[in-house]
Design a protein around this motif. Structure first.
Motif, mmCIF file in Angstrom:
data_model
loop_
_atom_site.group_PDB
_atom_site.id
_atom_site.type_symbol
_atom_site.label_atom_id
_atom_site.label_comp_id
_atom_site.label_asym_id
_atom_site.label_seq_id
_atom_site.Cartn_x
_atom_site.Cartn_y
_atom_site.Cartn_z
ATOM 1 N N ARG A 29 0.826 -1.204 0.000
ATOM 2 C CA ARG A 29 0.000 0.000 0.000
ATOM 3 C C ARG A 29 0.859 1.253 0.000
ATOM 4 N NH1 ARG A 29 -2.328 -0.807 4.426
ATOM 5 N NH2 ARG A 29 -3.998 -2.127 3.616
ATOM 6 N N ARG A 30 1.955 1.210 0.750
ATOM 7 C CA ARG A 30 2.842 2.358 0.820
ATOM 8 C C ARG A 30 3.493 2.635 -0.543
ATOM 9 N NH1 ARG A 30 4.597 1.290 5.454
ATOM 10 N NH2 ARG A 30 6.304 -0.082 4.795
ATOM 11 N N ARG A 31 3.936 1.556 -1.218
ATOM 12 C CA ARG A 31 4.528 1.734 -2.543
ATOM 13 C C ARG A 31 3.508 2.276 -3.538
ATOM 14 N NH1 ARG A 31 7.154 -3.157 -1.241
ATOM 15 N NH2 ARG A 31 5.591 -4.340 -2.403
ATOM 16 N N PHE A 32 2.276 1.821 -3.443
ATOM 17 C CA PHE A 32 1.228 2.308 -4.329
ATOM 18 C C PHE A 32 0.993 3.799 -4.147
ATOM 19 C CE2 PHE A 32 -2.510 2.421 -6.835
ATOM 20 C CZ PHE A 32 -3.423 3.213 -6.158
ATOM 21 N N LEU A 33 0.928 4.230 -2.897
ATOM 22 C CA LEU A 33 0.709 5.649 -2.637
ATOM 23 C C LEU A 33 1.876 6.497 -3.130
ATOM 24 C CD1 LEU A 33 -0.877 5.443 0.937
ATOM 25 C CD2 LEU A 33 -2.041 5.870 -1.244
ATOM 26 N N GLN A 34 3.105 5.994 -2.943
ATOM 27 C CA GLN A 34 4.265 6.721 -3.427
ATOM 28 C C GLN A 34 4.263 6.834 -4.952
ATOM 29 O OE1 GLN A 34 7.463 4.506 -1.766
ATOM 30 N NE2 GLN A 34 7.353 5.477 0.261
ATOM 31 N N SER A 35 3.918 5.756 -5.639
ATOM 32 C CA SER A 35 3.869 5.778 -7.100
ATOM 33 C C SER A 35 2.802 6.736 -7.609
ATOM 34 C CB SER A 35 3.617 4.371 -7.649
ATOM 35 O OG SER A 35 4.638 3.485 -7.228
ATOM 36 N N ALA A 36 1.644 6.727 -6.930
ATOM 37 C CA ALA A 36 0.568 7.624 -7.346
ATOM 38 C C ALA A 36 0.962 9.077 -7.162
ATOM 39 C CB ALA A 36 -0.704 7.309 -6.547
ATOM 40 N N ALA A 37 1.654 9.392 -6.083
ATOM 41 C CA ALA A 37 2.088 10.767 -5.854
ATOM 42 C C ALA A 37 3.115 11.199 -6.898
ATOM 43 C CB ALA A 37 2.674 10.896 -4.446
ATOM 44 N N ALA A 38 4.049 10.298 -7.234
ATOM 45 C CA ALA A 38 5.048 10.637 -8.253
ATOM 46 C C ALA A 38 4.401 10.865 -9.610
ATOM 47 C CB ALA A 38 6.084 9.521 -8.342
ATOM 48 N N ALA A 39 3.431 10.011 -9.970
ATOM 49 C CA ALA A 39 2.751 10.184 -11.259
ATOM 50 C C ALA A 39 1.994 11.494 -11.314
ATOM 51 C CB ALA A 39 1.801 9.005 -11.501
ATOM 52 N N ALA A 40 1.374 11.879 -10.221
ATOM 53 C CA ALA A 40 0.643 13.147 -10.191
ATOM 54 C C ALA A 40 1.586 14.324 -10.352
ATOM 55 C CB ALA A 40 -0.141 13.261 -8.890
ATOM 56 N N THR A 41 2.767 14.231 -9.742
ATOM 57 C CA THR A 41 3.748 15.323 -9.854
ATOM 58 C C THR A 41 4.250 15.465 -11.279
ATOM 59 O OG1 THR A 41 4.433 14.938 -7.570
ATOM 60 C CG2 THR A 41 5.927 16.203 -8.985
ATOM 61 N N ILE A 42 4.570 14.330 -11.925
ATOM 62 C CA ILE A 42 5.064 14.370 -13.308
ATOM 63 C C ILE A 42 3.999 14.918 -14.246
ATOM 64 C CG2 ILE A 42 5.856 12.948 -15.229
ATOM 65 C CD1 ILE A 42 7.167 11.116 -13.158
#
Length: 238
Positions: free
Chosen positions: A30-43
């Motif tokens: 779950r933590r990795r998923f949230l981190q990936s989603a935040a990075a995608a939103a930033t890009i």
């Protein structure tokens, strides 16, 4: 049946549950998923931020309106031509496109080949490098004006024919005008870079003198030997 002494302590039960939850594999995922989603939103938001921060392009500068043509009088081969020309029209284009004198050729259009050579008050110039408006009131001679009014060829023209001093003929008008001016310059005592003593009149028009004085006219066919012979013959018959 469990006796009260065998019942698990409440604190021990809570610690066991906490240990079980922290060791469960679902939390890291779950933590990795949230981190990936935040990075995608930033890009995804970066191009929009860059577009907002870019400075607006400056408006293109307005070009000056074209200068209207004006009447220009040119004395060409003894005839006055009144032409409507823009100030930027070269003498070469004025002769060919406006006066209809197509004998003067456009070669390089950069003053390097000599095909556009004409005579202005007896002086040879590259007509592609000068403006027509600069020559009002001057006598301009093109290849069409080298022959006499009766149609008899000039000595230079006859010599070029007799010595076969041309092949394709494209450079020939400029060669003829240049050779005509060359003979006049020599008769007036003008020196060249191969003249031994520039303070005195050259004693004779040698082949080296002819080559140097005709060096501004290029013959892509390579008829230079015949051109030199023709100029030498025209000088002897002058």
């Amino acid at each position: 049946m469990t006796t009260p002494s065998e019942a698990p302590d409440a604190d021990e039960t809570a610690r066991a549950e906490s240990t079980t939850q922290s060791s469960s594999p679902s939390h890291p995922a779950r933590r990795r998923f949230l981190q990936s989603a935040a990075a995608a939103a930033t890009i995804g938001a970066t191009p929009h931020l860059r577009a907002q921060t870019q400075t607006p392009a400056t408006a293109p500068a307005q070009s000056n309106p074209p200068v209207p043509p004006r009447p220009v009088s040119l004395n060409v081969n003894g005839r006055v031509y009144t032409l409507q020309l823009e100030p930027r029209v070269t003498l070469l284009d004025a002769l060919r496109e406006y006066a209809g004198l197509m004998g003067t050729k456009k070669g390089c259009d950069r003053g390097q080949c000599g095909a556009c050579t004409v005579l202005v008050d007896g002086r040879r110039i590259n007509s592609c490098l000068t403006l027509a408006v600069m020559h009002e009131g001057e006598r301009i001679t093109t290849v069409e004006g080298l022959a006499s009014s009766t149609g008899a060829l000039s000595p230079v023209q006859r010599a070029f024919i007799e010595h076969d001093a041309f092949q394709c003929g494209y450079c020939t008008p400029g060669q003829l005008c240049s050779a005509t001016a060359l003979l006049d310059e020599f008769r007036q005592g003008a020196a060249s870079t191969v003249t031994n003593d520039v303070r005195a009149r050259p004693p004779q028009l040698s082949d080296d003198e002819i080559r140097e004085r005709m060096s501004g006219n290029i013959c892509r066919c390579g008829a230079y030997a015949n051109i030199v012979a023709a100029v030498r013959a025209a000088h002897g018959n002058a």
